[in-house]
Design a protein around this motif. Structure first.
Motif, PDB file in Angstrom:
ATOM      1  N   VAL A  19       1.314  -1.102  -0.313  1.00 64.33           N
ATOM      2  CA  VAL A  19       0.435   0.091   0.366  1.00 64.33           C
ATOM      3  C   VAL A  19       0.789   1.024  -0.084  1.00 64.33           C
ATOM      4  CG1 VAL A  19      -1.387   1.762   1.250  1.00 64.33           C
ATOM      5  CG2 VAL A  19      -1.868  -1.064   0.786  1.00 64.33           C
ATOM      6  N   LEU A  20       1.837   1.100   0.902  1.00 69.28           N
ATOM      7  CA  LEU A  20       2.630   2.651   0.775  1.00 69.28           C
ATOM      8  C   LEU A  20       3.402   2.525  -0.884  1.00 69.28           C
ATOM      9  CD1 LEU A  20       4.318   4.969   2.185  1.00 69.28           C
ATOM     10  CD2 LEU A  20       6.074   2.857   3.357  1.00 69.28           C
ATOM     11  N   MET A  21       3.730   1.551  -0.908  1.00 68.18           N
ATOM     12  CA  MET A  21       4.760   1.664  -3.001  1.00 68.18           C
ATOM     13  C   MET A  21       2.766   1.971  -3.728  1.00 68.18           C
ATOM     14  SD  MET A  21       6.152  -1.143  -5.364  1.00 68.18           S
ATOM     15  CE  MET A  21       7.836  -1.326  -4.727  1.00 68.18           C
ATOM     16  N   ARG A  22       1.806   1.318  -3.432  1.00 67.48           N
ATOM     17  CA  ARG A  22       0.939   2.220  -4.334  1.00 67.48           C
ATOM     18  C   ARG A  22       0.654   3.784  -3.991  1.00 67.48           C
ATOM     19  NH1 ARG A  22      -4.549   1.174  -2.054  1.00 67.48           N
ATOM     20  NH2 ARG A  22      -4.296   3.338  -1.118  1.00 67.48           N
ATOM     21  N   VAL A  23       1.191   4.118  -2.767  1.00 67.17           N
ATOM     22  CA  VAL A  23       0.083   5.548  -2.451  1.00 67.17           C
ATOM     23  C   VAL A  23       1.990   6.278  -3.180  1.00 67.17           C
ATOM     24  CG1 VAL A  23       0.334   7.357  -0.627  1.00 67.17           C
ATOM     25  CG2 VAL A  23      -1.078   4.965  -0.671  1.00 67.17           C
ATOM     26  N   LEU A  24       2.900   5.848  -2.827  1.00 71.01           N
ATOM     27  CA  LEU A  24       4.408   6.258  -3.436  1.00 71.01           C
ATOM     28  C   LEU A  24       4.250   6.585  -5.483  1.00 71.01           C
ATOM     29  CD1 LEU A  24       7.332   5.464  -0.915  1.00 71.01           C
ATOM     30  CD2 LEU A  24       5.934   7.632  -0.564  1.00 71.01           C
ATOM     31  N   PHE A  25       3.993   5.474  -5.747  1.00 72.84           N
ATOM     32  CA  PHE A  25       3.594   5.465  -7.216  1.00 72.84           C
ATOM     33  C   PHE A  25       2.805   6.702  -7.835  1.00 72.84           C
ATOM     34  CE2 PHE A  25       2.248   3.832 -10.955  1.00 72.84           C
ATOM     35  CZ  PHE A  25       3.104   3.865 -11.917  1.00 72.84           C
ATOM     36  N   GLY A  26       1.402   6.890  -6.578  1.00 74.76           N
ATOM     37  CA  GLY A  26       0.417   7.410  -6.905  1.00 74.76           C
ATOM     38  C   GLY A  26       1.208   9.083  -7.414  1.00 74.76           C
ATOM     39  N   ILE A  27       1.908   9.034  -5.572  1.00 68.92           N
ATOM     40  CA  ILE A  27       1.949  11.183  -5.116  1.00 68.92           C
ATOM     41  C   ILE A  27       3.689  10.621  -6.554  1.00 68.92           C
ATOM     42  CG2 ILE A  27       3.864  11.720  -4.171  1.00 68.92           C
ATOM     43  CD1 ILE A  27       2.565  10.739  -1.417  1.00 68.92           C
ATOM     44  N   HIS A 146      -5.537  -3.099   0.164  1.00 72.10           N
ATOM     45  CA  HIS A 146      -6.151  -2.409   1.098  1.00 72.10           C
ATOM     46  C   HIS A 146      -6.058  -0.965   1.367  1.00 72.10           C
ATOM     47  CE1 HIS A 146      -5.869  -6.203   3.378  1.00 72.10           C
ATOM     48  NE2 HIS A 146      -4.366  -6.697   2.169  1.00 72.10           N
ATOM     49  N   LEU A 147      -6.561  -0.243   2.611  1.00 71.09           N
ATOM     50  CA  LEU A 147      -6.708   0.759   2.743  1.00 71.09           C
ATOM     51  C   LEU A 147      -6.953   1.838   1.170  1.00 71.09           C
ATOM     52  CD1 LEU A 147      -3.628   2.000   5.437  1.00 71.09           C
ATOM     53  CD2 LEU A 147      -6.243   0.811   5.344  1.00 71.09           C
ATOM     54  N   SER A 148      -7.516   0.452   0.557  1.00 69.60           N
ATOM     55  CA  SER A 148      -8.464   1.354  -1.052  1.00 69.60           C
ATOM     56  C   SER A 148      -9.575   2.143  -1.171  1.00 69.60           C
ATOM     57  CB  SER A 148      -7.960   0.174  -2.036  1.00 69.60           C
ATOM     58  OG  SER A 148      -8.733  -0.653  -2.218  1.00 69.60           O
ATOM     59  N   LEU A 149     -10.460   2.790  -2.020  1.00 68.96           N
ATOM     60  CA  LEU A 149     -11.854   2.638  -2.320  1.00 68.96           C
ATOM     61  C   LEU A 149     -11.770   1.740  -3.259  1.00 68.96           C
ATOM     62  CD1 LEU A 149     -11.564   6.429  -2.795  1.00 68.96           C
ATOM     63  CD2 LEU A 149     -13.083   5.143  -0.783  1.00 68.96           C
ATOM     64  N   ASP A 150     -11.271   1.011  -3.939  1.00 63.47           N
ATOM     65  CA  ASP A 150     -11.820  -0.682  -4.059  1.00 63.47           C
ATOM     66  C   ASP A 150     -11.892  -1.402  -3.200  1.00 63.47           C
ATOM     67  OD1 ASP A 150     -10.644   0.598  -7.266  1.00 63.47           O
ATOM     68  OD2 ASP A 150      -9.096  -0.720  -6.869  1.00 63.47           O
ATOM     69  N   LYS A 151     -11.359  -1.673  -2.420  1.00 63.87           N
ATOM     70  CA  LYS A 151     -11.911  -2.081  -1.203  1.00 63.87           C
ATOM     71  C   LYS A 151     -13.518  -2.097  -0.561  1.00 63.87           C
ATOM     72  CE  LYS A 151     -10.577  -5.246   2.119  1.00 63.87           C
ATOM     73  NZ  LYS A 151      -9.262  -6.973   1.612  1.00 63.87           N
ATOM     74  N   TYR A 152     -13.630  -0.559  -0.832  1.00 66.66           N
ATOM     75  CA  TYR A 152     -14.464   0.270   0.563  1.00 66.66           C
ATOM     76  C   TYR A 152     -15.984  -0.339  -0.668  1.00 66.66           C
ATOM     77  CZ  TYR A 152     -17.332   3.470   2.743  1.00 66.66           C
ATOM     78  OH  TYR A 152     -18.792   3.843   3.107  1.00 66.66           O
ATOM     79  N   PHE A 153     -15.543  -0.337  -2.567  1.00 61.60           N
ATOM     80  CA  PHE A 153     -16.902  -0.127  -3.036  1.00 61.60           C
ATOM     81  C   PHE A 153     -17.045  -1.759  -2.754  1.00 61.60           C
ATOM     82  CE2 PHE A 153     -16.537   4.487  -3.509  1.00 61.60           C
ATOM     83  CZ  PHE A 153     -17.573   4.624  -2.875  1.00 61.60           C
ATOM     84  N   ASN A 154     -16.309  -2.878  -3.235  1.00 63.07           N
ATOM     85  CA  ASN A 154     -16.311  -4.027  -3.825  1.00 63.07           C
ATOM     86  C   ASN A 154     -15.591  -4.013  -5.689  1.00 63.07           C
ATOM     87  OD1 ASN A 154     -16.812  -5.271  -1.521  1.00 63.07           O
ATOM     88  ND2 ASN A 154     -18.974  -4.574  -1.827  1.00 63.07           N
ATOM     89  N   LEU A 155     -14.861  -2.719  -5.166  1.00 64.13           N
ATOM     90  CA  LEU A 155     -14.566  -2.788  -7.174  1.00 64.13           C
ATOM     91  C   LEU A 155     -13.501  -3.717  -7.636  1.00 64.13           C
ATOM     92  CD1 LEU A 155     -14.549   1.156  -8.189  1.00 64.13           C
ATOM     93  CD2 LEU A 155     -16.829  -0.678  -8.421  1.00 64.13           C
ATOM     94  N   ASP A 156     -12.316  -4.367  -5.963  1.00 67.65           N
ATOM     95  CA  ASP A 156     -10.957  -5.215  -6.372  1.00 67.65           C
ATOM     96  C   ASP A 156     -11.766  -6.203  -6.976  1.00 67.65           C
ATOM     97  OD1 ASP A 156     -12.885  -5.229  -4.018  1.00 67.65           O
ATOM     98  OD2 ASP A 156     -11.038  -6.671  -2.938  1.00 67.65           O
TER      99      ASP A 156
END
Length: 183
Positions: A19-27, A146-156
């Motif tokens: 998740v940290l890698m994902r966030v840094l990639f997005g940044i 983990h800790l994503s809106l995809d998971k929150y909205f079941n888009l994963d």
């Protein structure tokens, strides 16, 4: 009890790193778009930087012939459109990846954009890091949710394998499922 604590730490440590890698990639993608607008003046002096970039790419010996043809016939033809679209798309993709919304499609679009950057003759340490990060995030795609809106909205569920979908959708206890199959 101590062993259980160590096991629990290991269960969340790796997904947290992904998740940290994902966030840094997005940044990274967000900053790439913001930099183009603020420092490289893509909007204040439209087409100047991109035109110079594309012309210099045509002169590089490490740019493949098919990509030089693409630059001459497509990129230079639609340079002004690309001038506005590229930074805006980079900003949008960066925000989506940071929030974890439509993560896999966003990462794949970033990969496409990055391949174009590499084909234009630009390979440096930052390019290598972004390229490697892209494939790492795709390989460990189950952890990026983990800790994503995809998971929150079941888009994963849309972007996981069928085996993972069966596990997630299987909310019925195994005994009841076995009974239903036997009837």
């Amino acid at each position: 009890m101590a062993i259980q604590s160590k096991v629990n730490k290991k269960r969340w440590l790796f997904p947290s790193l992904i998740v940290l890698m994902r966030v840094l990639f997005g940044i990274g993608w967000l900053l790439a778009g913001v930099t183009k607008i603020s420092e490289k003046l893509w909007f204040k002096e439209p087409g100047v930087f991109l035109n110079e970039y594309l012309i210099s790419a045509l002169e590089k010996p490490n740019v493949p012939l098919f990509y030089k043809i693409f630059i001459e016939n497509v990129a230079l033809e639609y340079m002004m459109t690309l001038n506005y679209v590229i930074p805006i798309v980079q900003i949008i993709l960066g925000v989506l990846i940071i929030m974890g919304l439509l993560t896999i499609p966003s990462i794949l679009i970033c990969l496409f954009m990055h391949i174009n950057f590499i084909l234009s003759g630009n390979m440096n340490l930052m390019s290598l890091v972004l390229y490697t990060s892209t494939f790492t995030l795709i390989i460990f795609r189950t952890e990026i949710y983990h800790l994503s809106l995809d998971k929150y909205f079941n888009l994963d569920i849309l972007f996981t394998t069928n085996e993972n979908k069966r596990e997630k959708n299987n909310s019925m206890p195994p005994e009841k499922e076995r009974l239903l199959r036997n009837t």
